[in-house]
Scaffold this active site. Structure first.
Site, PDB file in Angstrom:
ATOM      1  CD  GLU A 154      -5.144  -7.595  -4.936  1.00 53.29           C
ATOM      2  OE1 GLU A 154      -5.774  -8.613  -4.587  1.00 53.29           O
ATOM      3  OE2 GLU A 154      -5.256  -6.507  -4.348  1.00 53.29           O
ATOM      4  CG  LEU A 211       2.321 -17.866  -0.021  1.00 54.18           C
ATOM      5  CD1 LEU A 211       2.199 -17.317   1.390  1.00 54.18           C
ATOM      6  CD2 LEU A 211       2.813 -16.752  -0.942  1.00 54.18           C
ATOM      7  CE1 TYR A 215     -10.604  -9.582  -5.252  1.00 53.74           C
ATOM      8  CE2 TYR A 215      -8.604 -10.749  -5.862  1.00 53.74           C
ATOM      9  CZ  TYR A 215      -9.293  -9.923  -5.006  1.00 53.74           C
ATOM     10  OH  TYR A 215      -8.665  -9.421  -3.909  1.00 53.74           O
ATOM     11  CG  ASP A 224     -12.235 -10.983  -1.855  1.00 55.38           C
ATOM     12  OD1 ASP A 224     -13.245 -10.413  -1.380  1.00 55.38           O
ATOM     13  OD2 ASP A 224     -11.100 -10.823  -1.377  1.00 55.38           O
ATOM     14  NE  ARG A 252      -4.002  -2.111   1.918  1.00 53.07           N
ATOM     15  CZ  ARG A 252      -4.874  -2.558   2.814  1.00 53.07           C
ATOM     16  NH1 ARG A 252      -4.865  -2.079   4.040  1.00 53.07           N
ATOM     17  NH2 ARG A 252      -5.760  -3.467   2.472  1.00 53.07           N
TER      18      ARG A 252
HETATM   19  N1  ADE Z   1      -7.140  -9.298  -0.261  1.00 54.48           N
HETATM   20  C1  ADE Z   1      -6.864  -9.293  -1.555  1.00 54.48           C
HETATM   21  N2  ADE Z   1      -6.405  -8.122  -1.953  1.00 54.48           N
HETATM   22  C2  ADE Z   1      -6.350  -7.342  -0.844  1.00 54.48           C
HETATM   23  C3  ADE Z   1      -5.951  -6.035  -0.598  1.00 54.48           C
HETATM   24  N3  ADE Z   1      -5.480  -5.278  -1.587  1.00 54.48           N
HETATM   25  N4  ADE Z   1      -6.074  -5.577   0.648  1.00 54.48           N
HETATM   26  C4  ADE Z   1      -6.542  -6.385   1.617  1.00 54.48           C
HETATM   27  N5  ADE Z   1      -6.916  -7.615   1.461  1.00 54.48           N
HETATM   28  C5  ADE Z   1      -6.826  -8.116   0.228  1.00 54.48           C
END
Ligand code: ADE
Length: 394
Positions: free
Chosen positions: A47, A90, A130, A148, A34
C-alpha cells in the site's frame, strides 16, 4: 454542486457491494501481495508503494524489498540508507521514510504485530485514512471504507455525481462508507480491493470498458451518458522550472565526489554529485559555470566538458547542466567541505561501485553512471535526455 438525475433511483448499496466482490474474486490480477491468507506486512508495504505509483512499476520493487526485508522486524531494524536504496527509482521517497518509521513504531508500540484497528493503524507514521482502511479491510476484514482516485471515480460514476474534485472526494468517502456497511461481512475485503481494481483496470479515466463492468447495470453515469464527464476534467497544474548545475569531479583514484541532499523537499535524503539548484520559477536560467562552482565551494576547478538535459518530475521541469572537472592533485579533501548556505548535508569521495549502491534519483543515477563509464557509449545520459518528456518520472 453535485448534480443527480431525479429520474434515477438510488443505487442499492448491498447489490453494488456484492457485484464488485463477486467480480473481484475471479478478475483479480495475480499480484505478489495478494497471498492467501493476506499477510499484514506485505499489505502494508504494497500500500505504501502503491500510493501514487502504478501496479506494474511497483511489482519488481515490492519483490526486491520483501527479499531484503522479509519481516516488519527486519525492516524496523534496518538502516534508513538501505531502505532508501531499495526504493531508489520508485520516487516519492518520503513514503520510504514513513514506511520505515511505521515499522519501527509497530515494533515499539505494538510488539512487532501490525494492529487491526483502523484508528490505531492511522496513528502510525505515513498512514492516512486510506492506507489504514486498506489494511484493516483487506487483511482483517473490518468495515473500514477506502477511497483513492480510482475508487472515487468508480463511485462517483456509479452514482452519476458531477462535482469538482475536492467535493467529489468527500462525497466518495460517504459512498464508500455506505457500501462497506451494506456489504455482507465476508464480502468486505473483496469489495474494497475490488473497487480499486475496477478503477485501475475497467473504470479507467478515459475509454472505460463498461462492457465488462460488474456495475454496468447499476451505473447512473452510464445510463445518463456522462461517464466521460466524471471526474470533471482537471486544470493542468502550473509547472515550474528548476535549474540544477551538477559538477562531476573525479580524483586521481577514479573516485567521485558525492553529497547527500537535505532530508526535506525534492529527492530528500538521496545522493548526488555536488549540485546547485535554483528555486522553482516560471522561467529559470542556470548560473554561469564559475558562479555555480563558487556557489558549491568548488572554485578553482577547471571544467573540461559540459552537457545538459531536462527531466520532468510530477510538478517540475528540472533543467540539468552537467560540468565535468578533475579534482586538484593537492588536498582533494578540501572539496568535501560544503560552503555555508549550500544545503548538502554531507560530502564524500566514493568509488563508482559504492556510488551506484546509494539511493539516487533517476537523473543523478544517469549522471553518475555516465561519469563512471559504467554504461556503453549510447550512454544512460542520452537515454535520460530522450526520456525527458512531459511524462512524470523520478
Ligand atoms: N492500489 C492501491 N492498493 C491496491 C491494491 N491493494 N490493489 C490494487 N491496486 C491498488
Amino acid at each position: 454542486m453535485p448534480r443527480k438525475s431525479a429520474h434515477h433511483p438510488p443505487v442499492p448499496p448491498s447489490h453494488a457491494a456484492h457485484a464488485v466482490a463477486e467480480w473481484f474474486r475471479h478478475a483479480a490480477r495475480d499480484l505478489p501481495w495478494r497471498t492467501s491468507p493476506r499477510d499484514p506486512y506485505r499489505s502494508l508495504v504494497s500500500e505504501f508503494m502503491l500510493q501514487q505509483t502504478q501496479v506494474a512499476r511497483v511489482v519488481p520493487y515490492f519483490e526486491r524489498f520483501l527479499r531484503r526485508f522479509p519481516t516488519i522486524r527486519s525492516l524496523a531494524l534496518a538502516d534508513q540508507a538501505d531502505v532508501l536504496s531499495l526504493w531508489s527509482g520508485l520516487g516519492y521517497y518520503r513514503r520510504a521514510r514513513f514506511l520505515h518509521d511505521a515499522a519501527r513504531a509497530v515494533l515499539e508500540r505494538h510488539g512487532g504485530i501490525i494492529p487491526r484497528d483502523p484508528d490505531q493503524l492511522a496513528r502510525l507514521p505515513g498512514l492516512g485514512r486510506y492506507t489504514a482502511g486498506a489494511v484493516a479491510s483487506i487483511v482483517f476484514g473490518l468495515r473500514a471504507p477506502i477511497v483513492d482516485g480510482n475508487v472515487a471515480r468508480v463511485l462517483l460514476r456509479l452514482h452519476g455525481v458531477r462535482t469538482p474534485r475536492d467535493d467529489g472526494l468527500r462525497l466518495a468517502w460517504g459512498l464508500a462508507d455506505d457500501l462497506v456497511n451494506a456489504a455482507a461481512e465476508h464480502d468486505v475485503p473483496a469489495l474494497n480491493e475490488g473497487l480499486m481494481e475496477l478503477g485501475a483496470t475497467v473504470c479507467t479515466p478515459r475509454s472505460p470498458s463498461c462492457g465488462s463492468c460488474p456495475l454496468a447495470g447499476l451505473c447512473l453515469a452510464r445510463s445518463l451518458g456522462i461517464t466521460g464527464l466524471i471526474p470533471e476534467p482537471k486544470l493542468p497544474p502550473a509547472r515550474a522550472t528548476i535549474t540544477a548545475v551538477c559538477v562531476v569531479i573525479r580524483d586521481r583514484r577514479g573516485r567521485l565526489l558525492l553529497e547527500q541532499r537535505p532530508d526535506r523537499g525534492l529527492w530528500a535524503g538521496l545522493w548526488q554529485v555536488p549540485t546547485l539548484e535554483s528555486a522553482p520559477a516560471a522561467k529559470a536560467r542556470p548560473p554561469s559555470a564559475p558562479k555555480a562552482l563558487r556557489g558549491l565551494g568548488l572554485e578553482g576547478l577547471t571544467v573540461s566538458r559540459r552537457s545538459a538535459f531536462s527531466h520532468a518530475t510530477s510538478h517540475r521541469d528540472v533543467r540539468f547542466v552537467v560540468l565535468h572537472a578533475d579534482a586538484p592533485p593537492d588536498r582533494p579533501s578540501r572539496l568535501t567541505i560544503t560552503p555555508d548556505g549550500h544545503p548538502a548535508t554531507a560530502r564524500a569521495w566514493l568509488t563508482p561501485a559504492r556510488a551506484r549502491a546509494l539511493a539516487l534519483s533517476n537523473p543523478q543515477r544517469s549522471i553518475i553512471e555516465d561519469a563512471a563509464g559504467l554504461t556503453s557509449s549510447t550512454s544512460s545520459l542520452s537515454r535520460a535526455r530522450r526520456r525527458a518528456g512531459p511524462s512524470s518520472s523520478r
